[in-house]
Design an enzyme around this catalytic site. Structure first.
Site, PDB file in Angstrom:
ATOM      1  N   HIS A 166      95.682 -28.813  -0.762  1.00  7.33           N
ATOM      2  CA  HIS A 166      96.598 -29.943  -0.475  1.00  7.33           C
ATOM      3  C   HIS A 166      96.032 -31.263  -1.011  1.00  7.33           C
ATOM      4  CE1 HIS A 166      99.943 -31.375   2.481  1.00  7.33           C
ATOM      5  NE2 HIS A 166      99.880 -32.152   1.414  1.00  7.33           N
ATOM      6  N   GLU A 218      97.869 -24.815   7.437  1.00  4.71           N
ATOM      7  CA  GLU A 218      96.710 -25.414   6.762  1.00  4.71           C
ATOM      8  C   GLU A 218      95.629 -25.733   7.796  1.00  4.71           C
ATOM      9  OE1 GLU A 218      98.144 -28.714   4.410  1.00  4.71           O
ATOM     10  OE2 GLU A 218      99.451 -27.417   3.231  1.00  4.71           O
ATOM     11  N   ARG A 274     105.708 -28.831   0.528  1.00  2.63           N
ATOM     12  CA  ARG A 274     105.198 -28.398   1.826  1.00  2.63           C
ATOM     13  C   ARG A 274     105.218 -26.879   1.858  1.00  2.63           C
ATOM     14  NH1 ARG A 274     103.381 -32.657   2.293  1.00  2.63           N
ATOM     15  NH2 ARG A 274     103.541 -34.178   3.966  1.00  2.63           N
TER      16      ARG A 274
END
Ligand code: GLV
Ligand code: GLV
Length: 326
Positions: A284, A265, A236
């Site tokens: 991601h 994000e 993360r």
């Protein structure tokens, strides 16, 4: 009973849900982009069960409205988007999707490591831009992984899957975790935080995001790392202090980074990370394979299906909410 699915999961899984439980009313997000917060709040109001994506924050505001909600099933292994305290207080069950994404995320971690170490993005870019003048002995030189030390931060399923691959690559592996590890393969050692930072050629992060891991890689940690080291993050974003990483890269105190996750994000267009050539950035995509995303959707549904059948869901995040037989 109403089920809300807040992201575009494989339509075959939706068909499967409808066939298995024709009594359910299923709402699912099928539009481009991610569901807006407003729409999510709206859907949460009527839902008895939800399959959420990691982009949906399940917090007090959501739960204040979701008075019918009994179970929320995150289609992700990470669940830092859930307020577990609030869920517990309101006795709403919560689940995640471990196991099914372990191998795909480990593959992506290794891919990022190779991209950064062998400068693949730079080399591929050069070729595409017609800057390849033919084989030259000193062009496009990177570093190899064999013989190097990989430092794994955390030793859960994904870290172990990365370890297996690194061992085959002929790397030395050191592991930092608070848990005492007993059996480790040859060439793999558990070390202190300081030893991991000072001895690793590559530091790869595999811890969940929580209060303890927030900004684990900060100015201090970066100052202990080798200036030739590379940082890989497929966990993360907020496990690293992104500004500290940018400072270290610019000052030559960190040689490179491979980042699949970011503090915010999507990554801001203005992020300085985009300007740094020694950095590889991915959107991601650790679990982004057809096989894994389908398996994640299935697993997220299985957790809800178990609950609807009165059985204990496999991946309960707050196990004490499930009454054990007396
Ligand atoms: C992806 O980041 C996940 O937690 O599944
Ligand atoms: C590289 O292509 C080599 O033949 O050494």
């Amino acid at each position: 009973m109403q089920l809300a699915v807040t992201g575009r999961i494989n339509p075959r899984v939706i068909d499967h849900i409808l066939r298995e439980r024709p009594d359910l009313t299923v709402k699912y997000w099928s539009e481009p982009g991610t569901i807006s917060r407003r729409q999510f709040l709206d859907w949460a109001t009527d839902a008895d069960a939800m399959i959420t994506m990691l982009t949906e924050t399940v917090d007090r505001e959501v739960l204040d409205r979701a008075l019918r909600l009994k179970i929320v099933s995150n289609m992700a292994v990470g669940y830092d988007n859930f307020d577990l305290e609030e869920l517990k207080r309101r006795k709403v069950l919560a689940t995640n999707t471990p196991d099914v994404l372990t191998e795909s995320t480990a593959e992506l971690t290794v891919a990022l490591m190779l991209m950064v170490m062998r400068r693949l993005r730079f080399a591929e870019d050069a070729l595409r831009h017609n800057q390849w003048k033919g084989w030259e002995p000193d062009a496009f030189l990177g570093s190899e992984c064999v013989g190097k030390t990989l430092g794994l931060v955390g030793f859960g399923r994904i870290a172990q899957a990365v370890m297996r691959r690194a061992v085959v690559f002929g790397m030395n592996v050191v592991v930092f975790t608070r848990r005492r590890l007993n059996t480790l393969p040859g060439g793999v050692r558990q070390v202190s935080w300081e030893e991991l930072l000072t001895t690793s050629d590559i530091v790869s992060l595999h811890v969940p995001l929580n209060a303890e891991s927030f900004h684990l890689i900060d100015d201090k940690a970066l100052s202990q790392m080798r200036s030739t080291a590379v940082l890989i993050n497929t966990a993360r974003g907020a496990v690293v202090d992104e500004n500290a990483v940018i400072r270290a890269l610019k000052a030559g105190k960190l040689a490179g980074a491979g980042l699949d996750v970011f503090e915010k994000e999507p990554l801001s267009a203005a992020s300085e990370l985009r300007m740094l050539p020694q950095v590889t950035l991915l959107p991601h995509i650790g679990s982004a394979t057809v096989e894994t995303r389908t398996a994640m959707a299935e697993r997220a549904w299985r957790n809800i299906a178990a609950f609807l059948d009165g059985k204990k869901p496999l991946d309960l995040l707050i196990p004490e909410l499930w009454p054990e037989p007396q």
